[in-house]
Design an enzyme around this catalytic site. Sequence first.
Site, PDB file in Angstrom:
ATOM      1  N   ASP A  74      -9.245   1.692 -12.736  1.00  0.00           N
ATOM      2  CA  ASP A  74      -9.670   1.118 -11.465  1.00  0.00           C
ATOM      3  C   ASP A  74      -9.599   2.138 -10.325  1.00  0.00           C
ATOM      4  O   ASP A  74      -9.072   1.846  -9.267  1.00  0.00           O
ATOM      5  CB  ASP A  74      -8.753  -0.096 -11.199  1.00  0.00           C
ATOM      6  CG  ASP A  74      -9.121  -0.868  -9.952  1.00  0.00           C
ATOM      7  OD1 ASP A  74     -10.310  -0.960  -9.644  1.00  0.00           O
ATOM      8  OD2 ASP A  74      -8.190  -1.385  -9.282  1.00  0.00           O
ATOM      9  N   GLU A 121      -0.497   0.481 -18.878  1.00  0.00           N
ATOM     10  CA  GLU A 121      -1.226  -0.709 -19.300  1.00  0.00           C
ATOM     11  C   GLU A 121      -2.091  -0.525 -20.540  1.00  0.00           C
ATOM     12  O   GLU A 121      -3.310  -0.710 -20.492  1.00  0.00           O
ATOM     13  CB  GLU A 121      -2.099  -1.221 -18.153  1.00  0.00           C
ATOM     14  CG  GLU A 121      -1.297  -1.570 -16.926  1.00  0.00           C
ATOM     15  CD  GLU A 121      -2.062  -2.429 -15.927  1.00  0.00           C
ATOM     16  OE1 GLU A 121      -3.289  -2.537 -16.042  1.00  0.00           O
ATOM     17  OE2 GLU A 121      -1.410  -3.004 -15.041  1.00  0.00           O
ATOM     18  N   TYR A 174       0.209  -9.485 -11.612  1.00  0.00           N
ATOM     19  CA  TYR A 174      -0.679  -9.938 -10.527  1.00  0.00           C
ATOM     20  C   TYR A 174      -0.788 -11.447 -10.487  1.00  0.00           C
ATOM     21  O   TYR A 174      -1.841 -11.981 -10.156  1.00  0.00           O
ATOM     22  CB  TYR A 174      -2.048  -9.247 -10.662  1.00  0.00           C
ATOM     23  CG  TYR A 174      -1.924  -7.778 -10.320  1.00  0.00           C
ATOM     24  CD1 TYR A 174      -1.921  -7.365  -8.997  1.00  0.00           C
ATOM     25  CD2 TYR A 174      -1.729  -6.828 -11.312  1.00  0.00           C
ATOM     26  CE1 TYR A 174      -1.750  -6.029  -8.663  1.00  0.00           C
ATOM     27  CE2 TYR A 174      -1.553  -5.495 -10.993  1.00  0.00           C
ATOM     28  CZ  TYR A 174      -1.573  -5.107  -9.661  1.00  0.00           C
ATOM     29  OH  TYR A 174      -1.394  -3.781  -9.336  1.00  0.00           O
ATOM     30  N   GLU A 186       4.134  -2.652 -10.535  1.00  0.00           N
ATOM     31  CA  GLU A 186       2.966  -3.030  -9.724  1.00  0.00           C
ATOM     32  C   GLU A 186       3.018  -4.514  -9.426  1.00  0.00           C
ATOM     33  O   GLU A 186       3.295  -5.328 -10.306  1.00  0.00           O
ATOM     34  CB  GLU A 186       1.647  -2.763 -10.472  1.00  0.00           C
ATOM     35  CG  GLU A 186       1.247  -1.322 -10.547  1.00  0.00           C
ATOM     36  CD  GLU A 186      -0.123  -1.114 -11.215  1.00  0.00           C
ATOM     37  OE1 GLU A 186      -0.967  -2.036 -11.199  1.00  0.00           O
ATOM     38  OE2 GLU A 186      -0.323  -0.018 -11.770  1.00  0.00           O
TER      39      GLU A 186
HETATM   40  C1  GCB Z   1      -3.492  -2.655 -12.496  1.00  0.00           C
HETATM   41  C2  GCB Z   1      -3.729  -1.221 -12.692  1.00  0.00           C
HETATM   42  C3  GCB Z   1      -4.199  -0.527 -11.419  1.00  0.00           C
HETATM   43  C4  GCB Z   1      -5.201  -1.421 -10.706  1.00  0.00           C
HETATM   44  C5  GCB Z   1      -4.519  -2.710 -10.330  1.00  0.00           C
HETATM   45  C6  GCB Z   1      -5.461  -3.686  -9.610  1.00  0.00           C
HETATM   46  O1  GCB Z   1      -2.838  -3.315 -13.251  1.00  0.00           O
HETATM   47  O2  GCB Z   1      -2.631  -0.535 -13.230  1.00  0.00           O
HETATM   48  O3  GCB Z   1      -4.778   0.693 -11.765  1.00  0.00           O
HETATM   49  O4  GCB Z   1      -5.753  -0.800  -9.580  1.00  0.00           O
HETATM   50  O5  GCB Z   1      -4.071  -3.343 -11.490  1.00  0.00           O
HETATM   51  O6  GCB Z   1      -5.476  -3.703  -8.394  1.00  0.00           O
HETATM   52  O7  GCB Z   1      -6.188  -4.404 -10.299  1.00  0.00           O
END
Ligand code: GCB
Length: 595
Positions: free
Chosen positions: A168, A408, A468, A504
């Site tokens: 990403d 990941e 997330y 994260e």
């Molecule tokens: C993740 C990734 C990261 C992305 C992020 C996102 O899990 O490790 O590279 O930018 O999510 O914002 O989706």
Amino acid sequence: MLYPIRNAFRDMLEVNSFWKFKADPEKKGENEKWYNDFESSVEIAVPGSWNEQLEELGLLHYVGRAWYSKKIFLPAHFSDKRIWLRIGSADFSSKIWINGIIAGESEFGFLPNDVEITAFVKVGAENLIVVTVSNELSDDSIPQGITPEHYTNEDRMREETNPPTRFDFSPFGGIHRPVIVYSTPKTFIRGLRVNTTIVNASQGRVEIAAEIDGKNFSSFSAEVNDSKSSTVASSKSDEVGATHELIINDCRFWSNDDPYLYMLRIFLYSNDKIEDEYSLNIGVREVKIEKNNLLLNGKEVFLKGFGKHEDFPVAGKGLFLPLIVKDFQLMKWINSNAFRTSHYPYAEDVLLHADKMGVLVIAEAPAVSLDLRYTSSKALDNHKRFIQKMVERDYNHPSVIVWSVGNEPNIVGDKGYYNGSGRNYWKEIFEFTRSLDMSRPITVPNCAMAGLDDPVFEFSDILSINRYYGWYEYPGNLELALERLTFDMETLYAKYNKPVLVTEFGADSLAGFHSTSLQMFTEEYQTKLIEEYIRCIESKPYTIGEMVWNFADFRTPQHFRRVVLNLKGVFTRDREPKLSAFKLKEIWSGKRKRS
Ligand code: GCB
């Protein structure tokens, strides 16, 4: 090879500024011998990505080959020395010609490529450097590539990005870090490994292993100087291959609160004549995982920080020194103490700064979202070689406290990953990394798609999770999000009895979007999500830190999910604070229990 320096035995010449540039979408440059030079009226700044610098020529999303050329005058005092060309990083692969002769190539981005050019250059004369750079990736490269066909064949067309990537962030191309021509003596110190340990409350041990290139040497000496240039420990030995051990009395240990650096000077002798000298800053410190705590010099440390990117308007991934200064000032301002070099090794200048500023670093290899269905033994081999080069480059930085050897894996959620192939792959990667460095914990952040059975947990010293909930899963629902986060942390800890680090978590917000009720994409929602996650993480005794995704908004490939940028920054791409930045500053000011 060691970072180039200038002293009585070594010299260096930066070859940055403007280079002649030509895109080569048809890949005809080599056949047409562009390495002898080529016609073009286009110039590009080095370091810098081509994408935003040359957007008006149609290169914003360009994935392919491009050529760089520059003439340099090599001063006469470079004679009688070995001469090297170092490209700090050219992403993702490159080839170098000097005066029309192939001098070297690199399959790895994000790391320096040092090639010896003594035999190809004319000293006291002008020389032509031509470099071709490609930002194409494949199944075997690290990072791994992807094609539009993969998405079609796997019936995942809504996940397709343009350009297609498994990660990403924009796959910027170009020479991203300085180009340096430098000299070393004929016999010289090629590599150094400095290990530090704490003997007792007042004594520190420094162990030095040197790699020497050339034949003309007989002995070797090392001295450690304090910040007033007084020598506090020294040793001399005829056994050049042996490990030197020095003890510093009244040692001032390096930590994030007191990032004290000693100067280590190494001398190489032939009889009594000095042949070469190398010096670098070192910090005496020790990192350990003990009873679910991360210990720095025996004291518990809780990581408060970010996942970052090397990314800035116009410069792209190009090294931009004012940005390093600004980012470290912002990290201090917000009261953070750590960051992860997601998802690749950053410029050495960043790590040198972290050493000086006392910021703790998780250094990461760019094995982002590996899809093991396409990973051959060649990819495994490339992955190992990458780790080896990264460890070699960054071993001596006190700020680097953890290696992250991927990020990941199995984001595609393939079932076959759990049938042993994933386990075998990561077992080999972790064992290999441990064989290179026993002194630092090793980890790989896991994603919710790969789930709690991800084999990376078995081998990781730290259980790192990227979550997330409240964003991709349970959007807008913070209550469910925290329930799931709690479940994941508790389940993992119960199963593995190792410390948990949330590497994260975060939410997109568009600076200037507000609402009185919780609403995704507003600054308030991002702020609330971050605050609630931190409360939950800090309530668990086995957690060792929280790293918000992301420090700043950053450019991504095109996808309907992204409004040009990933907007999860707590700072905008040009480093203005969002609401969440002020909240984090308050949370991390130390008033709360863990913060
Ligand atoms: C993740 C990734 C990261 C992305 C992020 C996102 O899990 O490790 O590279 O930018 O999510 O914002 O989706």
